[in-house]
Design an enzyme around this catalytic site. Structure first.
Site, PDB file in Angstrom:
ATOM      1  N   ASP A   1       0.881  -1.178   0.000  1.00 12.90           N
ATOM      2  CA  ASP A   1       0.000   0.000   0.000  1.00 12.90           C
ATOM      3  C   ASP A   1       0.912   1.220   0.000  1.00 12.90           C
ATOM      4  O   ASP A   1       1.996   1.186   0.597  1.00 12.90           O
ATOM      5  CB  ASP A   1      -0.875  -0.039   1.261  1.00 12.90           C
TER       6      ASP A   1
ATOM      7  N   CYS B   1       0.945   3.087   3.801  1.00 15.50           N
ATOM      8  CA  CYS B   1       1.360   2.366   5.010  1.00 15.50           C
ATOM      9  C   CYS B   1       2.811   2.666   5.366  1.00 15.50           C
ATOM     10  O   CYS B   1       3.713   2.559   4.533  1.00 15.50           O
ATOM     11  CB  CYS B   1       1.158   0.872   4.773  1.00 15.50           C
TER      12      CYS B   1
ATOM     13  N   CYS C   1       5.154  -0.242   4.798  1.00 14.78           N
ATOM     14  CA  CYS C   1       5.412  -0.435   3.365  1.00 14.78           C
ATOM     15  C   CYS C   1       6.482   0.547   2.899  1.00 14.78           C
ATOM     16  O   CYS C   1       7.374   0.198   2.114  1.00 14.78           O
ATOM     17  CB  CYS C   1       4.133  -0.232   2.552  1.00 14.78           C
TER      18      CYS C   1
ATOM     19  N   ARG D   1      -5.262  -0.770   1.290  1.00 10.82           N
ATOM     20  CA  ARG D   1      -5.867  -1.276   2.526  1.00 10.82           C
ATOM     21  C   ARG D   1      -7.077  -0.458   2.987  1.00 10.82           C
ATOM     22  O   ARG D   1      -7.855  -0.933   3.819  1.00 10.82           O
ATOM     23  CB  ARG D   1      -4.818  -1.327   3.645  1.00 10.82           C
TER      24      ARG D   1
END
Length: 277
Positions: free
Chosen positions: A149, A152, A155, A179
């Site tokens: 994502d 995030c 991430c 997400r």
């Protein structure tokens, strides 16, 4: 009962992944519960597989059972439902999820489920290589699939170490997993990334917090999100080996390489008993 359903079929979120927002059904309407009494009555005189399916329907009528087979734990069936692995007793009365330790072999039977890994790898393989955003060294020793994502924090942290991951001999194949859900700004921004003429640059810029230029095209974002949901992704990043083994949420490059080396060493030894779907 609600908490039980959530715990059994959604599982616990990793502390090294950004949680997925609650998702509504695709058509926006609540799914109608199927009568469980008829299936339970039919299962009573049926096979252990039938009783396992009826047990899941009793717990959550909306849960889709993807696979039922013999579990390595005597007296139980191995069930994949909602992308999660469960054990259901042959009589359909007891359900387990989580760690099941074999003390003789010193391993977690659920963590090492051949059936679950096979199920995941087959679904991931349905996504064409051309629809992935790939960061790979010239001669990669390992390839991992990462559901990612752009918002995030974990991430972004993982992507910030993409150079070191490649130096460790690890190729990273990104799949989209917005997400915040379909229709969200997150979803639209990920479509823009995948529609960019330079996807790698667009993904890197987005993960660095730079504005995402709005684009639209025929894209795989929704398809990849659906695959992620079907294999049980509940947060990002979600890292999977080529064999379909979930390696974790965020992992530092050296720790990920160590996990991959460990998995390769196990693969080189005689395979453990297990059934694949």
């Amino acid at each position: 009962m609600t908490r039980l359903i959530t715990a059994a079929l959604l599982g616990a979120l990793s502390l090294t992944a950004c949680a997925q927002a609650p998702q509504a059904p695709a058509d926006g309407k609540p799914a109608a519960a199927k009568p469980a009494a008829a299936s339970a009555a039919a299962a009573a005189s049926g096979s252990a597989d039938d009783r396992a399916r009826a047990a899941i329907a009793k717990l959550n009528p909306r849960a889709k059972v993807e696979y039922v087979g013999a579990a390595p734990l005597p007296g139980f069936r191995e069930v994949i439902a909602g992308g999660q692995l469960l054990y259901v007793s042959d009589d359909g009365r007891y359900l387990m999820q989580g760690a099941v330790l074999d003390l003789d072999r010193q391993e977690d039977l659920m963590q090492n489920s051949v059936a679950l890994a096979s199920y995941r790898s087959k679904l991931i393989a349905t996504i064409p290589k051309s629809e992935r955003i790939v960061f790979a060294p010239p001669d990669a020793k390992y390839t991992v699939t990462v559901f990612t994502d752009i918002e995030c924090g974990y991430c972004r942290k993982l992507h910030g170490e993409i150079g070191e991951l490649n130096r460790q001999g690890i190729a990273v194949e990104y799949l989209a997993f917005p997400r915040m859900g379909l229709g969200s700004q997150d979803h639209k921004d990920m479509i823009s990334v995948w529609c960019s003429p330079d996807r790698k640059r667009a993904l890197t810029d987005a993960k660095a917090g730079k504005p995402v230029a709005s684009r639209d095209c025929k894209n795989p974002v929704t398809m990849e999100f659906d695959v992620g949901q079907r294999i049980g992704v509940s947060g990002t990043p979600a890292i999977y080996s080529a064999e379909g083994v979930q390696l974790g949420g965020y992992l530092p490059p050296a720790a990920l390489r160590a996990k991959l080396d460990e998995l390769a060493a196990k693969k080189a030894t005689p395979a453990a008993d297990g059934a694949a779907p």
